[in-house]
Design a protein around this motif. Structure first.
Motif, mmCIF file in Angstrom:
data_model
loop_
_atom_site.group_PDB
_atom_site.id
_atom_site.type_symbol
_atom_site.label_atom_id
_atom_site.label_comp_id
_atom_site.label_asym_id
_atom_site.label_seq_id
_atom_site.Cartn_x
_atom_site.Cartn_y
_atom_site.Cartn_z
ATOM 1 N N SER A 32 0.845 -1.200 0.000
ATOM 2 C CA SER A 32 0.000 0.000 0.000
ATOM 3 C C SER A 32 0.874 1.241 0.000
ATOM 4 N N GLY A 33 0.263 2.343 -0.416
ATOM 5 C CA GLY A 33 0.985 3.612 -0.406
ATOM 6 C C GLY A 33 1.396 3.983 1.008
ATOM 7 N N ALA A 34 0.504 3.704 1.952
ATOM 8 C CA ALA A 34 0.810 4.050 3.339
ATOM 9 C C ALA A 34 2.036 3.282 3.827
ATOM 10 N N VAL A 46 7.102 15.857 0.656
ATOM 11 C CA VAL A 46 6.333 16.737 -0.223
ATOM 12 C C VAL A 46 5.648 15.971 -1.360
ATOM 13 N N GLU A 47 4.403 16.368 -1.631
ATOM 14 C CA GLU A 47 3.720 15.948 -2.866
ATOM 15 C C GLU A 47 3.941 17.095 -3.859
ATOM 16 N N LEU A 48 4.552 16.824 -4.983
ATOM 17 C CA LEU A 48 4.797 17.908 -5.956
ATOM 18 C C LEU A 48 3.486 18.367 -6.589
ATOM 19 N N GLY A 95 -2.472 15.784 -4.114
ATOM 20 C CA GLY A 95 -3.556 14.968 -4.653
ATOM 21 C C GLY A 95 -4.866 15.178 -3.920
ATOM 22 N N GLU A 96 -4.961 14.574 -2.729
ATOM 23 C CA GLU A 96 -6.205 14.692 -1.961
ATOM 24 C C GLU A 96 -6.502 16.159 -1.651
ATOM 25 N N GLY A 97 -5.456 16.968 -1.598
ATOM 26 C CA GLY A 97 -5.619 18.392 -1.288
ATOM 27 C C GLY A 97 -6.319 19.185 -2.380
ATOM 28 N N ILE A 117 9.949 12.644 -1.624
ATOM 29 C CA ILE A 117 8.861 13.028 -2.525
ATOM 30 C C ILE A 117 7.838 11.900 -2.585
ATOM 31 N N ASP A 118 6.608 12.235 -2.254
ATOM 32 C CA ASP A 118 5.519 11.254 -2.263
ATOM 33 C C ASP A 118 4.829 11.333 -3.620
ATOM 34 N N GLU A 119 5.055 10.292 -4.439
ATOM 35 C CA GLU A 119 4.433 10.256 -5.776
ATOM 36 C C GLU A 119 3.410 9.120 -5.870
ATOM 37 N N ILE A 120 2.782 8.824 -4.760
ATOM 38 C CA ILE A 120 1.788 7.741 -4.759
ATOM 39 C C ILE A 120 0.691 8.045 -5.796
ATOM 40 N N GLN A 121 0.289 9.292 -5.870
ATOM 41 C CA GLN A 121 -0.795 9.641 -6.799
ATOM 42 C C GLN A 121 -0.273 10.167 -8.140
ATOM 43 N N SER A 122 0.903 10.792 -8.135
ATOM 44 C CA SER A 122 1.362 11.464 -9.367
ATOM 45 C C SER A 122 2.198 10.569 -10.278
HETATM 46 C C1 LIG Z 1 -0.050 11.351 -2.055
HETATM 47 C C2 LIG Z 1 -0.550 10.112 -1.383
HETATM 48 N N1 LIG Z 1 0.205 9.521 -0.445
HETATM 49 C C3 LIG Z 1 -0.199 8.405 0.180
HETATM 50 C C4 LIG Z 1 -1.405 7.825 -0.089
HETATM 51 C C5 LIG Z 1 -1.825 6.571 0.631
HETATM 52 O O1 LIG Z 1 -1.871 5.492 -0.231
HETATM 53 P P1 LIG Z 1 -2.743 4.192 0.131
HETATM 54 O O2 LIG Z 1 -4.173 4.615 0.155
HETATM 55 O O3 LIG Z 1 -2.424 3.205 -0.958
HETATM 56 O O4 LIG Z 1 -2.275 3.720 1.468
HETATM 57 C C6 LIG Z 1 -2.245 8.417 -1.043
HETATM 58 C C7 LIG Z 1 -3.578 7.851 -1.322
HETATM 59 O O5 LIG Z 1 -4.484 8.508 -1.768
HETATM 60 C C8 LIG Z 1 -1.799 9.584 -1.709
HETATM 61 O O6 LIG Z 1 -2.553 10.202 -2.626
#
Ligand SMILES: Cc1ncc(COP(=O)(O)O)c(C=O)c1O
Length: 461
Positions: free
Chosen positions: A154-156, A247-249, A252-254, A280-285
């Motif tokens: 998972s992203g988390a 940082v999210e470049l 996303g959720e924001g 850098i958190d690119e989970i969404q990008s």
């Molecule tokens: C930027 C970002 N980081 C982390 C996560 C968490 O990912 P996950 O829901 O797979 O745990 C998300 C999920 O929306 C996300 O958009």
């Protein structure tokens, strides 16, 4: 060392023949899916009962009355009430290949026969090696000093692993710098980083987080100065106590807010001066801009110490430099990914290479522009109903009406009822966001989706 693991690890003509049969069965079923279809009235009651039952089991109702049959065709997805809808959110960016992709189905068949439902640290196949190798090569493509890759489910978990690496590498620093309006995930630690009080209500404080204000496109210079000033203040208040800057470049959720390269360069240079690593958190990008990584799109390669990916990659991962390497014992998992997810990840990466999705004139850019042209036209024809799009490439957002949470929710509910699935993001204003299935969406589908949006805006105006 680059190994170049062969791409086809399992070859047998009988499996190819089985795939052809499965694809034929799939195509027959997909013939029923020709466009949006309303729910079947005779299924309404059973469908509501199922939804209620699921809500009871999971302890809370779903955002949408969405229960799929598992059948779909490209951008179209069939729900168990008999309806067919355009899926413009794809499980928040997961199904970048849409639904019922015939070639992907064959990859999943190969995964099924390759042994081991799940892979993990005591049970990895060669495809794990191949995936890690490809991800590191992609991340390094234009110079990022990323050398290692750790997979997770998972992203988390990918983000948690990154945080643990940061804190261990920078011990005894015990604080984190993050951004206002950011999202990081929902674990006990990440709930502290995510800038939303509701996400941590009732939870103990597990991590000390200091927030920096994000870029404001209405006040570009001032907001950059403010961000740097906040960094200085926090650095003076907590000298050498920050283990990293997360940082999210593209937030996303924001609500799909981003910033120009100069903003990030000014900030990252300052962080570097104080030896604060950049995560850098690119989970969404990941895979949504003109390059595989948004840090490449913004030419920030030289600043990356750690980057996490997820969603459309099917398997999540933490990619990191040598100096962030954890000591033995810090990170391990029974499951790093399902074998089918690892095969799907390799399929997605391969498709990105083959299909010309990336680049300033690639398919992703075309998709963005086509949506943009429609939004601008609707804005002209129905003033005051829509504004946007914001975001980058395959991350599209717009504001409808006054951007209030209530009106946006009404819009999304009516849109869903008429056959298009989108989702909210951000607060004040609440935006409507879309993460379309980039590998399969057709121009005429974009037109059909925008036509439905326009009809909904008219009906609610
Ligand atoms: C930027 C970002 N980081 C982390 C996560 C968490 O990912 P996950 O829901 O797979 O745990 C998300 C999920 O929306 C996300 O958009």
């Amino acid at each position: 060392m680059t190994l170049h693991v062969p791409s086809q690890l399992f070859r047998d003509d009988r499996i190819d023949a089985a795939c052809e049969l499965i694809q034929a069965a799939l195509r027959d079923r997909q013939r029923e899916l020709t466009g949006v279809r309303p729910p079947a009235s005779e299924r309404q009651q059973t469908y509501s009962d199922w939804l209620e039952h699921l809500a009871g089991l999971r302890g809370g109702s779903l955002y949408y009355p969405y229960l799929g049959t598992g059948v779909g065709k490209g951008s179209l997805v069939e729900l168990a009430d008999g309806s067919v809808k355009y899926d413009m959110i794809t499980g928040i960016g997961v199904h970048v290949f849409g639904h019922g992709h015939p070639e992907l189905v064959c990859e999943l068949v190969r995964a099924a026969v390759s042994g081991g439902v799940m892979q993990g640290n005591l049970q990895q196949n060669l495809d794990t090696l191949r995936l890690c190798e490809q991800l590191v090569a992609l991340a390094r493509e234009s110079g990022a000093a990323v050398e290692h890759c750790f997979l997770s489910t998972s992203g988390a978990t990918a983000n948690e692993n990154a945080l643990k690496m940061l804190f261990q590498a920078r011990f005894p620093a015990n604080r984190l710098l993050a951004f206002s309006n950011g999202f990081a995930g929902r674990t006990l630690a990440l709930g502290q980083v995510t800038d939303r009080p509701a996400n941590r209500e009732g939870l103990p404080t597990t991590l000390a987080v200091d927030y920096l204000p994000f870029f404001d496109r209405h006040e570009p210079d001032q907001s950059t100065r403010q961000c740097l000033a906040s960094l200085h203040t926090l650095r003076d208040r907590y000298p050498r106590q920050h283990a990293g800057l997360m940082v999210e470049l593209i937030q996303g959720e924001g609500g799909y807010y981003t910033a120009p390269r100069d903003f990030f360069v000014a900030l990252f240079e300052e962080a570097r001066r104080h030896d604060i690593p950049i995560f850098i958190d690119e989970i969404q990008s990941f895979g949504r801009t003109t390059r595989m990584f948004a840090f490449q799109h913004l030419m920030l390669d030289s600043y990356v110490d750690i980057v996490s990916i997820g969603k459309m990659s099917q398997v999540c991962a933490t990619l990191f430099s040598e100096r962030m390497k954890p000591r033995p014992g810090l990170i391990s998992q029974t499951f790093t990914g399902a074998t089918s997810a690892i095969h799907a990840a390799l399929f997605v990466l391969d498709q990105f290479q083959q299909r010309g999705l990336l680049g300033p004139t690639g398919r992703i850019a075309e998709i963005h522009q086509r949506f943009e042209r429609h939004f601008k036209r609707i804005e002209r024809d129905l003033p005051g109903t829509i504004a946007g799009p914001w975001g980058v490439g395959g991350m599209l957002a717009m504001t409808v009406f006054d951007g209030s949470a209530e009106r946006t929710r009404d819009f999304l509910a009516e849109l869903f009822a008429r056959g298009v699935i989108a989702f909210p993001a951000g607060r004040q204003p609440t935006r409507v966001r879309m993460l379309p299935p980039l590998l399969v969406i057709q121009d005429q589908e974009i037109d059909a989706v925008c036509e439905i949006m326009e009809a909904v805006l008219r009906s609610l105006a």
